[in-house]
Scaffold this active site. Structure first.
Site, mmCIF file in Angstrom:
data_model
loop_
_atom_site.group_PDB
_atom_site.id
_atom_site.type_symbol
_atom_site.label_atom_id
_atom_site.label_comp_id
_atom_site.label_asym_id
_atom_site.label_seq_id
_atom_site.Cartn_x
_atom_site.Cartn_y
_atom_site.Cartn_z
ATOM 1 N N ARG A 1 0.845 -1.193 0.000
ATOM 2 C CA ARG A 1 0.000 0.000 0.000
ATOM 3 C C ARG A 1 0.885 1.249 0.000
ATOM 4 O O ARG A 1 1.953 1.264 0.612
ATOM 5 C CB ARG A 1 -0.827 -0.039 1.273
ATOM 6 N N THR B 1 -9.753 0.548 -9.292
ATOM 7 C CA THR B 1 -8.884 -0.461 -8.731
ATOM 8 C C THR B 1 -8.993 -1.662 -9.637
ATOM 9 O O THR B 1 -9.848 -1.716 -10.494
ATOM 10 C CB THR B 1 -9.392 -0.755 -7.301
ATOM 11 N N ASN C 1 -6.443 4.195 -6.849
ATOM 12 C CA ASN C 1 -7.621 4.752 -6.201
ATOM 13 C C ASN C 1 -8.667 5.135 -7.252
ATOM 14 O O ASN C 1 -9.402 4.282 -7.694
ATOM 15 C CB ASN C 1 -7.295 5.920 -5.263
ATOM 16 N N SER D 1 -7.787 1.065 3.715
ATOM 17 C CA SER D 1 -8.287 0.560 2.445
ATOM 18 C C SER D 1 -9.515 -0.326 2.666
ATOM 19 O O SER D 1 -9.739 -0.832 3.769
ATOM 20 C CB SER D 1 -7.185 -0.269 1.770
ATOM 21 N N GLY E 1 -14.032 0.416 -4.491
ATOM 22 C CA GLY E 1 -14.029 1.298 -3.323
ATOM 23 C C GLY E 1 -14.708 0.626 -2.145
ATOM 24 O O GLY E 1 -14.436 -0.543 -1.835
HETATM 25 O O1 DON Z 1 -8.102 1.119 -1.092
HETATM 26 C C1 DON Z 1 -9.265 1.387 -1.296
HETATM 27 O O2 DON Z 1 -10.184 0.971 -0.622
HETATM 28 C C2 DON Z 1 -9.618 2.261 -2.488
HETATM 29 N N1 DON Z 1 -8.486 3.076 -2.839
HETATM 30 C C3 DON Z 1 -10.035 1.381 -3.617
HETATM 31 C C4 DON Z 1 -10.467 2.178 -4.826
HETATM 32 C C5 DON Z 1 -11.308 1.431 -5.753
HETATM 33 O O3 DON Z 1 -11.614 0.282 -5.573
HETATM 34 C C6 DON Z 1 -11.822 2.181 -6.921
HETATM 35 N N2 DON Z 1 -12.428 1.274 -7.858
HETATM 36 N N3 DON Z 1 -13.381 1.203 -8.409
#
Ligand code: DON
Length: 577
Positions: free
Chosen positions: A113, A387, A407, A458, A480
């Site tokens: 990370r 992601t 992100n 995260s 997310g």
């Molecule tokens: O680490 C996390 O939870 C976020 N940065 C993840 C971002 C994400 O999954 C965006 N995708 N659609």
């Protein structure tokens, strides 16, 4: 006769062959007819499987496996290939988490990370009145955390790689960048959608600037040069020398704060996996700084007491129970979870039966609990939208589950001038101010406040699941805050609702997260009007939204064969042999 779908297609012949391929899968709604690749959404094979967000990334993994590499080698090749073919999320300018389980049941997790730069501070995104400055943690140079992917891949290779020469694992990615790849309509449209942002947040012209077309050959020479430096010099090819100089110069041309010292100090960390039982399954997932593992295991612990298999799939009982569990778990996340190197996460309490029973005391099977009446639980025991996910199983049975991210789509939108890769905007995953939601509507507190060298919390939930102590499922997704609930639903769809993996991945999803007080359902969904009315009568607020998650998963079938399933929601591609 070799199966044409399984033949590795080199980029230089892509122009002639791939242009004639029209997408064949029928259930992909979002990008149907937009891909020029021969996408496989479900495959069943005897020995090995790779499932990723892009056909060429999948093929990079297969190529390395066929050269005798193991799942870790293939994962490294996929991670670098995604940087080239899927730069909206695949990355060397970002970070991620890996779950590993060897054929001999050695389990481990790697935390690569991003970290807050040394000169980051708690209030760095607030104005003089203490209000969050809109967008500052999301776009541009100040939104960038110190990238962890390259160190992560090198550490993974040192510990578990079987192909000795690390540089070999970058070869598919370098080839894609040098010789070019053919853009699908979906990819071209995606680049075009972000043109304005690319111009606004960059200090120099780059290959992403111009309008893209379906079928275009897209080369990335600067990125190829960066990848070659990593191939030749390893760690020093990214965190020192030319690449580091270019990255720091990029920061200095705007308001970025990453320095040479930040890059030199970056260190990916092996962490003890979270391993929790659910009936005769074992969930192996990511501890903090991801909330994913703890939240997933809390959810499973809560629902274990309920006769889920007697509920109809997507019945009001199913959705109500999940949403009620989710609002309590996400309230805990907001208060108790943060980087465990900086904050004492009460992991054992959060996962204890006693604590979770207490949390569900207020559960009413007929009525929604308003989110404003729910707070994080009291811990009584003192304890010391982009992601991407990919899943791999090799011929020996070693398994890798990686979720990796910039992100947002294309991260901060900043491309390192002269180095050709996007930088993340992961700083937005911190809580910029207590109670102020980030881009995923997630709120946080002291546990996830910004501090130098701290990792932002995260939701990424790369997971490996055992059944009766044998490898059963490799699973994960982007999305997310919806990552946790998408993994939760994929697993329970199989384990509790008896679905095959394809239906489990492709069926419509729903999501709740405490705040906002809503249940989100996917558009064009199978949720009937009657069901929605019933849920509303129980006090739930229902809102439809865009697709939730892109799950790429592998299931070990009872006869030992591997079923790979790529989510219908994108150009994700499963391939094996
Ligand atoms: O680490 C996390 O939870 C976020 N940065 C993840 C971002 C994400 O999954 C965006 N995708 N659609």
């Amino acid at each position: 006769m070799p199966n044409i779908k399984k033949i590795y297609i080199y980029p230089f012949i892509l122009t002639t062959i791939l242009a004639s391929y029209i997408i064949t899968f029928s259930s992909c709604k979002q990008e149907q007819h937009l891909s020029i690749y021969d996408i496989q959404k479900q495959v069943i094979e005897d020995s090995a499987m790779v499932v990723t967000a892009h056909p060429l990334a999948t093929k990079a993994g297969i190529e390395i496996l066929k050269q005798g590499g193991n799942a870790i080698d293939a994962a490294i090749a996929v991670q670098f290939a995604l940087t080239v073919v899927y730069p909206r999320a695949g990355n060397i300018g970002g970070g991620g988490f890996m779950i590993y389980r060897s054929k001999d049941n050695e389990v481990n997790t790697l935390d690569f990370r991003e970290k807050a730069p040394l000169s980051a501070s708690k209030n760095m995104y607030l104005d003089s009145l203490g209000n969050v400055i809109e967008g500052l943690s999301r776009n541009g140079h100040l939104a960038v955390g110190v990238p962890g992917v390259v160190d992560g891949m090198i550490k993974a290779h040192q510990k578990y790689g079987s192909i000795k020469d690390f540089g070999k694992l970058l070869e598919p990615a370098i080839r894609y960048a040098q010789e070019g790849i053919i853009l699908s309509e979906g990819e071209a449209q995606h680049y075009n959608k972000y043109q304005e942002d690319f111009k606004k947040f960059n200090t120099q012209k780059n290959v992403f600037y111009s309008k893209k077309n379906k079928g275009q050959l897209f080369k990335q020479p600067e990125l190829a040069a960066t990848l070659i430096r990593i191939k030749e010099k390893g760690e020093a090819g990214f965190y020192e020398g030319t690449t580091a100089d270019l990255l720091v110069a990029e920061m200095q041309r705007s308001n970025g704060i990453i320095t040479h010292e930040d890059l030199k100090k970056y260190d990916a960390v092996w962490r003890t996996p979270l391993q929790e039982p659910y009936k005769n399954y074992t969930i192996i997932s990511m501890p903090p700084p991801s909330s994913g593992g703890i939240a997933l295991c809390q959810l499973l612990n809560i629902i274990e007491e309920f006769p889920l298999s007697e509920y109809q799939f997507h019945s009001k009982e199913h959705i109500h129970l999940f949403a009620e569990a989710e609002r309590r778990v996400y309230a805990d996340r907001a208060t108790h979870l943060g980087d465990s190197d900086f904050w004492t996460v009460p992991k054992d309490s959060l996962l204890s039966d006693f604590y979770l029973d207490q949390r569900m005391q207020s559960f009413n099977p007929n009525k929604a609990t308003p989110s404003d009446s729910i707070q994080a639980g009291n811990i009584v025991i003192n304890e010391s939208e982009e992601t991407t996910h990919f899943s791999i199983v090799d011929v020996q049975g070693n398994a890798v589950s990686i979720t990796t991210t910039l992100n947002s789509n294309y991260g901060s939108k900043v491309v390192v001038g002269g180095a050709g890769f996007f930088l993340n905007n992961e700083m937005d995953d911190f809580s910029a101010k207590p109670g102020v939601p980030n881009q995923f509507g997630l709120v946080g507190n002291e546990a996830n406040a910004i501090a130098p060298e701290k990792r932002m919390l995260s939701s990424m939930t790369p997971t490996i699941i055992l059944k009766d102590d044998q490898l059963f499922m490799v699973v994960g997704t982007p999305g997310g805050s919806t990552i946790i609930t998408s993994v939760f639903q994929t697993f329970t769809n199989v384990a509790e609702f008896g679905m095959n993996l394809k239906d489990a991945v492709h069926s419509n999803r729903f999501h709740a997260q405490w705040l906002p007080d809503q249940i989100y359902i996917e558009e064009e969904s199978s949720f009937s009007k009657e069901l929605i009315n019933e849920l509303k009568q129980m006090g739930h607020q229902i809102e439809t939204r865009e697709p939730i998650g892109r799950v790429d998963a592998i299931l070990v079938l009872p006869d030992g064969q591997l079923e790979g399933v790529a989510d219908r929601r994108g150009e994700d591609h499963a391939e094996g042999y």
